[in-house]
Design an enzyme around this catalytic site. Structure first.
Site, PDB file in Angstrom:
ATOM      1  N   TYR A  60       0.818  -1.211   0.000  1.00  0.00           N
ATOM      2  CA  TYR A  60       0.000   0.000   0.000  1.00  0.00           C
ATOM      3  C   TYR A  60       0.855   1.266   0.000  1.00  0.00           C
ATOM      4  O   TYR A  60       1.783   1.422   0.797  1.00  0.00           O
ATOM      5  CB  TYR A  60      -0.937   0.057   1.223  1.00  0.00           C
ATOM      6  N   GLY A  67      -5.391   5.384  -0.667  1.00  0.00           N
ATOM      7  CA  GLY A  67      -6.788   5.382  -0.270  1.00  0.00           C
ATOM      8  C   GLY A  67      -7.602   4.396  -1.063  1.00  0.00           C
ATOM      9  O   GLY A  67      -7.249   3.207  -1.191  1.00  0.00           O
ATOM     10  N   HIS A  90      -1.799  16.861  -2.350  1.00  0.00           N
ATOM     11  CA  HIS A  90      -2.382  17.198  -1.060  1.00  0.00           C
ATOM     12  C   HIS A  90      -2.084  18.628  -0.621  1.00  0.00           C
ATOM     13  O   HIS A  90      -2.465  19.025   0.492  1.00  0.00           O
ATOM     14  CB  HIS A  90      -1.854  16.244   0.023  1.00  0.00           C
ATOM     15  N   ASN A 202       1.687  10.605   6.537  1.00  0.00           N
ATOM     16  CA  ASN A 202       0.613   9.725   6.993  1.00  0.00           C
ATOM     17  C   ASN A 202       0.724   9.533   8.504  1.00  0.00           C
ATOM     18  O   ASN A 202       1.018   8.444   8.996  1.00  0.00           O
ATOM     19  CB  ASN A 202       0.719   8.394   6.259  1.00  0.00           C
ATOM     20  N   ARG A 305     -16.254  29.050  46.661  1.00  0.00           N
ATOM     21  CA  ARG A 305     -16.244  27.859  47.503  1.00  0.00           C
ATOM     22  C   ARG A 305     -15.944  26.592  46.701  1.00  0.00           C
ATOM     23  O   ARG A 305     -15.261  25.687  47.178  1.00  0.00           O
ATOM     24  CB  ARG A 305     -17.597  27.736  48.196  1.00  0.00           C
TER      25      ARG A 305
END
Length: 542
Positions: A60, A67, A90, A202, A305
Site C-alpha cells: 500500500y 486510499g 495534497h 501519513n 467555595r
C-alpha cells in the site's frame, strides 16, 4: 531519547511533552539528532522494504495508489515518482497559517515518530528534516484541511514539500521560496524513495503538535486560576476554610485536593480572609431570640467555595491527557509498517488520531469551564451588591467633592469583555470528534476530527487566558483598594508582578494592552514564578 539543556537525541520512545514545548518555543538553543540505535532500526526497515519491492507484491502506498485507489498497482520502477505526486496533490490546505511554534512542534514530533523504525524511511531524510528545524526553516502550514485520519495528510504535506524544495517557507523572518532558503542554508532538497512521502505525511503529528502545546498552556492556566481564586477570596473578605484539608480529603479527587492545597498555601498569612471559627467568634448570639440576621456570610458563593472542584477537573484531565498525547508522540503513526525483526509487512490504521481528539475535546470542556468560573468570580468582585464593601466596578475611591467623582466607570467594560470572551470559549467547547464525515470514496468512512479538536483546544485556552488576565488585573485593583499590605505574601508577590506591568487604574483609560501584557505573564510562567508556591503539575513527573 536523551536530553540535556542543549541537546535532544531522538529514538522514538522517550520524547516528553516538555521537550516539545521547549523546542517549539525556543526556550534555549537545542540541537536535535537521531540516536544511533534508532538509525540502525530505520535502515533495517528500509532494507526489508526494498526486499519486498523486489518480489513484486502490492504494498500500500508504495506500489499501489492511495486510499480508495489501493487496487491500482504500479511497477516498482514508478514507486519513487508516486511519492512526489502524493505530496503535490495534497497541497490544498486553507485557513490561517500555523504559528512558528506549531510548525516546530510538528516537525519534531514527526521526526521522533519516524525514528521508531517501522516506517521504512531512510535516516538521512529524517536528519534533513531535523536540519530544517535546526536552521528554523519552517513550512507555511495552513491550519485547515485535516480529518485526523488518514493522519494529517494535508498539513504534513507542507512539511514534506519543504523537504523536496517545493512551496514557501518562513526563514530568517521572511517568507521565501523553499528552494532558495535551502540553498542559503546549504541543505540539499530530498529525493524521496519509495514509501518516504507517505511516511512523512501519513501521521498525527500536526494534531499532536497543537495538543502538546495546549497541554503546556493549560497547566499554566490551572495554576493562574488558583492564584485568581486566592486573590478573589481576599478581595471579597472570604472564608478560607472552604479550602481546609478535611473538606477535600473527604472527596479525594487528586486534582481537587491539589487545587485546594495550592489556594491554602497562597492564602497563608492573609489578613483579609477569615475562617469559619473566626466568624463564629465575632458573630452576635441569638440571646433567646428566634431570628437573627447575620452581618457576615458563613460561606461564600459557589464560584469561590467550589473553585477547587472546577479546577480539579482540569487538573485531573491533564494527568490522563498528557499521558495519551505523550504516547501518541512516541508512536509509529503511519501505514504500512515494516517489522524488520520478523521480515513482516503490516497494514493498519495507526494514523487515526482518536486518542488525541478525545483528549482535546475533554480538555476543551475543562478549560472553558474554568473561563466560566473566573468570569463569575469577576462578576462578584466588581458588583457593589456582592463585593463586601469594595467600590462599584472597582472605581478608584474618591471623595464626593472631587471634580472627577462620578465620571469614571472602572472595570465595567473589562467585565463586559470577560463575559463576551467567556461566551466564545464556551461556544467552541462542543466535541469535534463526533463530527466524523465519510470521505475519499468511502475509504475514509470514519475519521477522528482530532485536528479540529486540538485547534479548538488551542483557541479556548487563548480565550481563557484572556479572561484570566482581565480577572487578575481587576483583582490587583481590588487588593490595592483593600490595602495590599494585608494580603498574603504569595498574593503580594503576584500583585507586585502585575503592578510592574499594569498601573493602578485611577481613572478611565484603555486597558487592552494591559490584558495582552498579563496574558503573556500567564503564558510564560511568570505568574507561577512570582507566586513561588510549588505545584505537582510542574514536577518532573507531574
Amino acid at each position: 531519547m536523551t536530553t540535556t539543556s542543549t541537546e535532544l537525541v531522538l529514538d522514538g520512545n522517550g520524547l516528553r511533552l516538555t521537550d516539545v514545548a521547549a523546542v517549539a518555543r525556543r526556550d534555549a538553543p537545542i540541537s536535535v539528532s537521531i540516536a544511533p540505535v534508532a538509525q540502525a532500526g530505520m535502515s533495517e526497515s528500509v532494507l526489508l522494504k526494498n526486499e519486498l519491492l523486489e518480489t513484486g507484491i502490492p504494498i500500500y502506498g508504495v506500489t499501489t495508489g492511495f486510499g480508495d485507489s489501493v487496487n491500482r498497482q504500479i511497477a516498482p520502477s514508478k514507486a519513487a515518482a508516486l511519492q512526489r505526486n502524493l505530496i503535490l496533490y495534497h497541497l490544498n490546505g486553507v485557513g490561517p497559517i500555523a504559528t512558528p511554534e506549531v510548525a516546530r512542534a510538528t516537525m519534531l514530533i514527526r521526526a521522533n515518530c519516524l525514528t521508531r523504525g517501522p516506517s521504512a524511511i531512510r535516516p538521512e531524510v529524517v536528519a534533513t528534516l531535523l536540519r530544517h528545524l535546526d536552521e528554523d526553516i519552517l513550512p507555511l502550514i495552513p491550519e485547515r484541511g485535516s480529518l485526523g485520519a488518514s493522519g494529517d495528510l494535508v498539513p504534513l504535506c507542507y512539511v514534506a514539500a519543504a523537504l523536496i524544495g517545493e512551496g514557501e517557507v518562513r526563514y530568517r523572518g521572511e517568507t521565501r521560496p523553499a528552494l532558495d532558503a535551502l540553498r542559503e542554508a546549504g541543505i540539499a532538497p530530498v529525493a524521496l524513495g519509495p514509501k518516504e512521502g507517505l511516511a512523512l505525511i501519513n501521521g498525527t503529528s500536526f494534531t499532536a503538535a497543537f495538543a502538546a502545546l495546549a497541554l503546556a498552556d493549560a497547566a499554566e492556566l490551572a495554576y493562574a486560576a488558583d492564584v485568581a481564586t486566592a486573590m478573589t477570596c481576599e478581595a471579597l473578605l472570604g472564608n478560607a476554610s472552604h479550602f481546609h484539608p478535611f473538606v477535600h480529603a473527604n472527596k479525594p479527587h487528586p486534582g481537587q485536593g491539589a487545587s485546594a492545597a495550592l489556594i491554602r498555601e497562597l492564602l497563608a498569612g492573609s489578613k483579609l480572609t477569615t475562617s469559619y471559627e473566626e466568624i463564629l467568634v465575632r458573630r452576635d448570639t441569638l440571646d433567646g431570640r428566634g431570628f437573627l440576621l447575620l452581618d457576615h456570610r458563613i460561606q461564600d458563593k459557589y464560584s469561590v467555595r467550589c473553585a477547587p472542584h472546577v479546577n480539579g477537573v482540569l487538573r485531573d484531565s491533564l494527568e490522563w491527557t498528557r499521558r495519551w498525547v505523550e504516547t501518541e508522540i512516541n508512536s509509529s503513526t503511519d501505514n504500512p509498517l515494516f517489522a524488520w525483526e520478523t521480515g513482516e509487512l503490516h497494514h493498519g490504521g495507526n494514523f487515526y488520531a482518536g486518542h488525541v481528539g478525545q483528549a482535546m475535546d475533554s480538555l476543551k470542556v475543562a478549560v472553558a469551564s474554568l473561563a466560566d468560573l473566573l468570569d463569575r468570580q469577576l462578576a462578584l468582585v466588581v458588583d457593589e451588591k456582592f463585593n463586601a464593601g469594595l467600590t462599584a466596578n472597582l472605581v478608584a475611591p474618591l471623595p464626593e467633592s472631587d471634580r472627577q467623582s462620578g465620571l469614571h466607570h472602572g472595570f465595567k467594560g473589562m467585565q463586559i469583555a470577560a463575559s463576551a470572551v467567556t461566551a466564545e470559549a464556551l461556544g467552541l467547547s462542543g466535541p469535534a470528534t463526533v463530527l466524523s464525515r465519510s470521505t475519499e470514496s468511502h475509504n475514509q468512512d470514519k475519521v477522528s476530527m482530532g485536528t479540529i479538536a486540538a485547534r479548538d483546544a488551542r483557541t479556548i485556552i487563548e480565550l481563557t487566558r484572556q479572561v484570566t488576565a482581565i480577572h487578575l488585573i481587576a483583582l490587583a485593583q481590588a487588593i490595592d483598594i483593600r490595602g495590599a499590605a494585608q494580603a498574603a505574601p504569595a498574593v503580594r508577590r503576584v500583585h507586585e508582578l502585575i503592578r510592574a506591568h499594569v498601573p493602578f487604574t485611577d481613572r478611565d483609560r484603555r486597558m487592552d494592552r494591559d490584558i495582552e501584557r498579563v496574558a503573556r505573564l500567564i503564558a510564560d510562567g511568570s505568574v507561577r514564578a512570582a507566586a513561588d508556591v510549588a505545584d505537582p503539575l510542574f514536577t518532573p513527573h507531574g
